[in-house]
Write an enzyme that holds these catalytic residues in place. Structure first.
Site, PDB file in Angstrom:
ATOM      1  N   GLN A  81      -5.319  -3.075  -1.647  1.00  0.00           N
ATOM      2  CA  GLN A  81      -4.652  -2.138  -2.544  1.00  0.00           C
ATOM      3  C   GLN A  81      -4.642  -2.626  -3.993  1.00  0.00           C
ATOM      4  OE1 GLN A  81      -3.292   0.955  -1.321  1.00  0.00           O
ATOM      5  NE2 GLN A  81      -3.553   1.289  -3.500  1.00  0.00           N
TER       6      GLN A  81
ATOM      7  N   CYS B   9      -3.454   6.165   5.173  1.00  0.00           N
ATOM      8  CA  CYS B   9      -4.253   6.262   6.389  1.00  0.00           C
ATOM      9  C   CYS B   9      -3.461   6.823   7.555  1.00  0.00           C
ATOM     10  CB  CYS B   9      -4.825   4.897   6.764  1.00  0.00           C
ATOM     11  SG  CYS B   9      -3.617   3.570   6.755  1.00  0.00           S
TER      12      CYS B   9
ATOM     13  N   THR C  56     -26.557  -6.824  11.945  1.00  0.00           N
ATOM     14  CA  THR C  56     -27.276  -6.365  10.756  1.00  0.00           C
ATOM     15  C   THR C  56     -26.296  -5.920   9.675  1.00  0.00           C
ATOM     16  OG1 THR C  56     -29.091  -5.618  12.155  1.00  0.00           O
ATOM     17  CG2 THR C  56     -29.005  -4.746   9.910  1.00  0.00           C
TER      18      THR C  56
ATOM     19  N   ASN D 105       0.796  -1.218   0.000  1.00  0.00           N
ATOM     20  CA  ASN D 105       0.000   0.000   0.000  1.00  0.00           C
ATOM     21  C   ASN D 105       0.833   1.274   0.000  1.00  0.00           C
ATOM     22  OD1 ASN D 105       0.692  -0.841   2.718  1.00  0.00           O
ATOM     23  ND2 ASN D 105      -0.526   0.883   3.423  1.00  0.00           N
TER      24      ASN D 105
ATOM     25  N   SER E  84     -11.672  -4.160  -0.101  1.00  0.00           N
ATOM     26  CA  SER E  84     -12.394  -3.033   0.466  1.00  0.00           C
ATOM     27  C   SER E  84     -12.966  -2.169  -0.646  1.00  0.00           C
ATOM     28  CB  SER E  84     -11.466  -2.199   1.355  1.00  0.00           C
ATOM     29  OG  SER E  84     -12.143  -1.096   1.907  1.00  0.00           O
ATOM     30  N   ALA E  85     -14.163  -1.597  -0.394  1.00  0.00           N
ATOM     31  CA  ALA E  85     -14.851  -0.827  -1.426  1.00  0.00           C
ATOM     32  C   ALA E  85     -14.184   0.510  -1.710  1.00  0.00           C
ATOM     33  CB  ALA E  85     -16.307  -0.597  -1.025  1.00  0.00           C
ATOM     34  N   HIS E  86     -13.610   1.131  -0.700  1.00  0.00           N
ATOM     35  CA  HIS E  86     -13.161   2.518  -0.875  1.00  0.00           C
ATOM     36  C   HIS E  86     -12.027   2.649  -1.876  1.00  0.00           C
ATOM     37  CE1 HIS E  86     -10.049   1.265   1.979  1.00  0.00           C
ATOM     38  NE2 HIS E  86      -9.405   2.390   1.746  1.00  0.00           N
TER      39      HIS E  86
END
Length: 298
Positions: free
Chosen positions: A85, A239, A143, A57, A105-107
């Protein structure tokens, strides 16, 4: 991956080794093979798990997943691939890869933050960490984030089409576009600052991620000056923005201290255009015009 591994090892009174990194930014497969040969083979079901990124990353270096999985099969341990990544930036076929687990991961696709996916082989034997209801196939109670999951799917579908709306053939068109932008950025930086270093530049890398070092400067100084010009970069992993500290990744690669101290991370994305590269290069010229002054101030 590192933090929970260290906490678990400490709680169990065990030592879990890290696979060393080579100067090119990839893990040392020979070290892993030697470790496996001296500790294995392991009896099934094995408690040994090797976790490795598909692409780093910070540098974008693509890791030798095929070799790692082959060693795992020979000596009887499991493999987790952190593909956060890499997804959308390189071909990834979970079944063909042969790993036991893969996380995405979606982001990183331009999707919503806070939603991801764990892909696991049924025989891998994953146990639920959150007990309760039967959601997520009894693997994670609670949920589901329906809106996030739908957004993840929409982002993946958009990637498959390509940024121009055409058939991207599994994201090939978008990867090619990102690679062109990355080459333009890196070539422009080299022309303006010949002493700049593209970390892991000689290794296979995913497009859109550049670790750039300017020996003599300090990473935090470059980050601040670019930020004042309206360009967001980071020192180390994305991050870790706002945190001043040396990159453990670059240190593990054995790079010179002046490279580690000056490295910044530049990320391109689905929304990046040619004009953004133009703006970065123009700003880089201004920011580094007094390169000697930067080093003196630092």
């Amino acid at each position: 991956v590192l933090a929970p591994s260290e906490r678990l090892a400490e709680a169990r009174g065990e030592h879990w080794p890290r696979i060393p990194a080579l100067a090119g930014g990839v893990v040392d497969v020979d070290w892993l093979a030697h470790w496996a040969s001296t500790h294995g083979p392991f009896e099934a079901p094995s408690r040994i798990l090797v976790s490795v990124q598909a692409a780093n990353n910070e540098t974008g270096a693509i890791q030798p997943l095929g070799e790692i999985v082959a060693i795992a099969r020979e000596y009887g341990f499991r493999v987790h691939v952190d593909a956060v990544q890499a997804v959308g930036k390189m071909p990834l076929d979970f079944a063909l890869l042969g790993a036991d687990f893969m996380t995405v991961s979606a982001h990183k696709l331009g999707g919503p933050k806070g939603v991801g996916a764990l892909i696991a082989r049924p025989e891998a034997g994953a146990r639920a960490l959150i007990a309760g209801g039967g959601q997520e196939r009894n693997q994670r109670a609670g949920t589901e984030n329906i809106a996030g999951v739908a957004g993840f799917g929409a982002a993946a579908a958009a990637l498959m089409q390509g940024s121009d709306g055409s058939d991207g053939s599994d994201g090939v068109a978008e990867r090619a576009r990102m690679a062109r932008l990355q080459r333009r950025l890196e070539d422009g930086v080299r022309q303006m600052t010949p002493d700049a270093v593209i970390v892991a530049g000689g290794s296979a890398r995913v497009p859109g991620l550049t670790s750039l070092a300017l020996p003599g400067a300090k990473a935090e100084t470059l980050v601040i000056r670019l930020d004042l010009a309206g360009i967001a970069v980071s020192a180390g992993a994305a991050c870790s923005s706002g945190k001043v500290g040396r990159s453990h990744v670059l240190s593990a690669m054995g790079l010179a201290p002046e490279i580690v101290a000056s490295a910044i991370r530049i990320s391109l994305g689905w929304a990046t255009k040619e004009a953004d590269i133009d703006r970065f290069l123009a700003t880089w010229r201004e920011v580094t015009a007094g390169h000697a002054a930067i080093a003196e101030v630092a």
